[in-house]
Scaffold this active site. Structure first.
Site, PDB file in Angstrom:
ATOM      1  CG  MET A  86      -1.905  -1.180   1.185  1.00 41.83           C
ATOM      2  SD  MET A  86      -3.399  -0.893   2.126  1.00 41.83           S
ATOM      3  CE  MET A  86      -2.744  -0.637   3.753  1.00 41.83           C
ATOM      4  CG  LEU A 106       7.200   1.414  -0.655  1.00 43.88           C
ATOM      5  CD1 LEU A 106       7.970   1.097  -1.936  1.00 43.88           C
ATOM      6  CD2 LEU A 106       6.236   0.284  -0.325  1.00 43.88           C
ATOM      7  CG  HIS A 144       6.809  -1.962   2.317  1.00 45.83           C
ATOM      8  ND1 HIS A 144       6.733  -0.832   3.089  1.00 45.83           N
ATOM      9  CD2 HIS A 144       5.556  -2.494   2.311  1.00 45.83           C
ATOM     10  CE1 HIS A 144       5.486  -0.676   3.518  1.00 45.83           C
ATOM     11  NE2 HIS A 144       4.753  -1.669   3.078  1.00 45.83           N
ATOM     12  CD  GLN A 156      -6.180  -3.835   1.984  1.00 45.98           C
ATOM     13  OE1 GLN A 156      -6.070  -4.356   0.873  1.00 45.98           O
ATOM     14  NE2 GLN A 156      -5.187  -3.851   2.860  1.00 45.98           N
ATOM     15  CE  LYS A 190       3.442  -4.722  11.521  1.00 49.51           C
ATOM     16  NZ  LYS A 190       2.662  -3.995  10.539  1.00 49.51           N
ATOM     17  CE  LYS A 244      13.061  -0.694   9.831  1.00 47.98           C
ATOM     18  NZ  LYS A 244      13.426   0.717   9.818  1.00 47.98           N
TER      19      LYS A 244
END
Ligand code: AMP
Length: 279
Positions: free
Chosen positions: A30, A33, A37, A61, A149, A184
């Protein structure tokens, strides 16, 4: 590196790659970053001839009252980061490109999505499964990369790929953390300095749970109880859930078994953060 905003552009480029016999890795994100990512993109870079990063804040979502509008966005910075990691293409569609007028087809999953985040975010996984399915159809990757994550998301995607016979290898990547342990997340930017400090309670709870397992504790309820007690000591934290579940089915378990997922979601102020560990 190229940036595509239309499905047509992506298809044309991917077709030309496949004609040359190239393998394609997809990293769905999404945006906004960070190194979490980045670890997925780097892994995809190592394992594929071509790497596609999708950057799409998927409205489907997000539930009503969630952070769709305030979700952080910075395409310029994300592009520079993707390029530095050797990505070949960013796919950055507008919602209208992904959801055309009259859109009414969804991928819905039961069982795995009815626990953990699915309980507090009832429409979330339908949105995730639908958009990931669309991205798979658009990019037709050989491999797709997801972070541990979002452990429930990873389990859901693996299940979807198996159930619906998608010919795509799902690669799970470990959680990347800040130096002090906080996982993160793009949502960490919501935290004030004081909240950022309080947010450490999540990774502390994870460490506490891991230590109990390492010390031989087999009662999953005891592990969860101790983790909860630790989180409750932080006045800024409000627990959404802390649960031990079967690592494949996401159903709650009382006794430690492998694979087990211990997952937590905790509000720090208004920000909902997640963390987990697997056994
Ligand atoms: P998001 O942009 O939050 O939807 O995340 C895109 C992908 O990056 C998902 O597969 C996440 O699980 C993964 N990801 C996000 N944060 C981390 C992290 N700290 N470590 C590893 N993977 C992550």
């Amino acid at each position: 590196m190229q940036i595509a905003t239309t499905i047509e552009e992506v298809r044309t480029l991917v077709k030309s790659w496949k004609k040359e016999g190239c393998t394609v890795g997809l990293v769905p994100t999404m945006g906004y970053l960070h190194e979490g990512h980045g670890s997925l993109i780097s892994r995809a870079r190592e394992e594929n001839d071509k790497v596609v990063v999708s950057i799409f804040v998927n409205p489907m979502q997000f539930g009503p009252g969630e952070d769709l509008d305030s979700y952080p966005r910075d395409l310029e910075k994300d592009s520079a980061y993707c390029e530095s990691l050797g990505a070949d293409l960013i796919f950055h569609p507008e919602p209208s490109e992904m959801y055309t007028e009259g859109f009414c087809s969804y991928v819905d999953m039961s069982v795995l999505t009815e626990e953990l985040c699915g309980l507090s975010r009832p429409v979330h996984f339908r949105g995730v499964c639908t958009v990931v399915n669309k991205l798979f159809n658009i990019v037709a990757p050989d491999r797709a990369y997801f972070g541990q994550k979002d452990a429930q998301q990873l389990a859901v995607i693996r299940r979807m790929v198996e159930d619906l016979n998608m010919d795509i290898q799902i690669v799970g990547c470990p959680i990347v953390r800040e130096e002090d342990g906080l996982a993160k997340s793009s949502r960490n930017t919501y935290l004030s300095a004081e909240e950022r400090q309080a947010a450490l309670v999540l990774s502390c709870a994870v460490t506490c749970g891991q230590e109990l397992v390492a010390a031989g504790e087999t009662d999953a309820k005891k592990i969860v109880a101790q983790m909860k007690a630790l989180i409750e000591q932080e006045p800024m934290a409000r627990i959404d859930y802390v649960k031990a579940v079967d690592g494949l089915t996401m159903q709650q378990i009382d006794t430690v078994k492998k694979p087990m997922l211990v997952a937590l979601a905790v509000y720090i102020g208004k920000t909902r953060l997640i963390d987990n560990f697997i056994v």
